[in-house]
Write a protein that holds these residues in place. Sequence first.
Motif, PDB file in Angstrom:
ATOM      1  N   GLN A 177      32.028 -27.673 -46.034  1.00 44.39           N
ATOM      2  CA  GLN A 177      33.037 -26.744 -45.548  1.00 44.39           C
ATOM      3  C   GLN A 177      34.434 -27.335 -45.633  1.00 44.39           C
ATOM      4  OE1 GLN A 177      31.844 -25.593 -41.624  1.00 44.39           O
ATOM      5  NE2 GLN A 177      30.160 -24.264 -42.334  1.00 44.39           N
TER       6      GLN A 177
ATOM      7  N   GLU B 200      29.451 -21.784 -50.397  1.00 42.94           N
ATOM      8  CA  GLU B 200      28.013 -21.820 -50.234  1.00 42.94           C
ATOM      9  C   GLU B 200      27.345 -21.135 -51.408  1.00 42.94           C
ATOM     10  OE1 GLU B 200      26.207 -23.229 -48.041  1.00 42.94           O
ATOM     11  OE2 GLU B 200      27.852 -24.020 -46.824  1.00 42.94           O
TER      12      GLU B 200
ATOM     13  N   CYS C 225      29.123 -29.780 -42.762  1.00 46.72           N
ATOM     14  CA  CYS C 225      30.535 -29.968 -42.421  1.00 46.72           C
ATOM     15  C   CYS C 225      31.341 -30.488 -43.597  1.00 46.72           C
ATOM     16  CB  CYS C 225      30.650 -30.919 -41.222  1.00 46.72           C
ATOM     17  SG  CYS C 225      29.974 -30.245 -39.685  1.00 46.72           S
TER      18      CYS C 225
END
Length: 343
Positions: free
Chosen positions: A260, A266, A257
Amino acid sequence: MLRVWSVNCILLLQGLVLAQDLLNLAHPDICPLSGSQQINITDTYLSLYLDGREEQTLPRKCTMHLSAPLNHGLMVYIEDMYLRGGGEQGCVDTVQFGVEDKIPFVTFKKTKKLCGALTDWTWDVEDGGLIIWLNLEKNRPQYHRETFPVVKLKIVITQYKKHQEERYESCSTKHRFIPKQFFCDGEINCPLDPGPRDESPDICMSTTVPPTQPSPSPTITEYTEEGGHDEDLRLKQIIIIVSLGVLVILAYCVVVCVRQWSGVPESSSPRRSDCQSIRLSGLPISENRESRRSGTERGVELSTIQRTPEEIRPVSHTPPPAYDDIFPKEYVYNINATNSSSE
């Protein structure tokens, strides 16, 4: 009227309790939850007992003041005891004895706090009253300590006189005379003797032993005090493993989390060159570091350098003309000829 009736009931109950020779320390009238209790010893000896298997309220911290008749001493005898604790771990439950002093709230002569396993322990109070401090902790003070049902305690307190009288018989130790009815009753009342004379076979063989007062059978109930009985070790291990697994999953979710929310992309799948540069230990090698290391160790072969066609040019082997060939020594520069040619 109601107040007078309640006071009379209390006095009657106290008289019944004090007339007994077998006293249960779990009873709140003998050992209250907190505070002190006065117990008078008359013509009998006291046998105090405690059985941890009985249902009772914990924790408990009480003080008992025992008074003997005038000109009497008291012999304390711990026949059998196990109070939780002892050794390097320290005491959980304790019992302590002291002599009642004339100065209030001060006790100069007293024993250390006793706990653990103890048998055939004696103490003498020649003058004054006896004080007993009893401290019982809750059922399980800590998870690694024992529960209260293992506790047991039996204390025999015998009064004695320091001179001979008609109804008294001598112990082996000097100046200690106890009532004759204390002899050969199955209870040790001369604990200070090397071999208790009141229960000596030489005396009791020719004497009919009176039946001893039967002790009340304890009420064994399942203990429900805070902490309960011993926990199942396997269940505890399962709970710990499940808790650790939940913590690991929560930590992973938090990391995902945070990445993000912070906008960090990623990581893509590793390239082939990166996979080839992974050592046996599992640590990736930086591409720039690998190229610099290979260049310094092996060098760069010139034949492996690729060039484009535009960069490939013929090489002339003829040297350029010398200055004297272009401009001989007899040559004179004519500026007019240059100007005229330009016109």
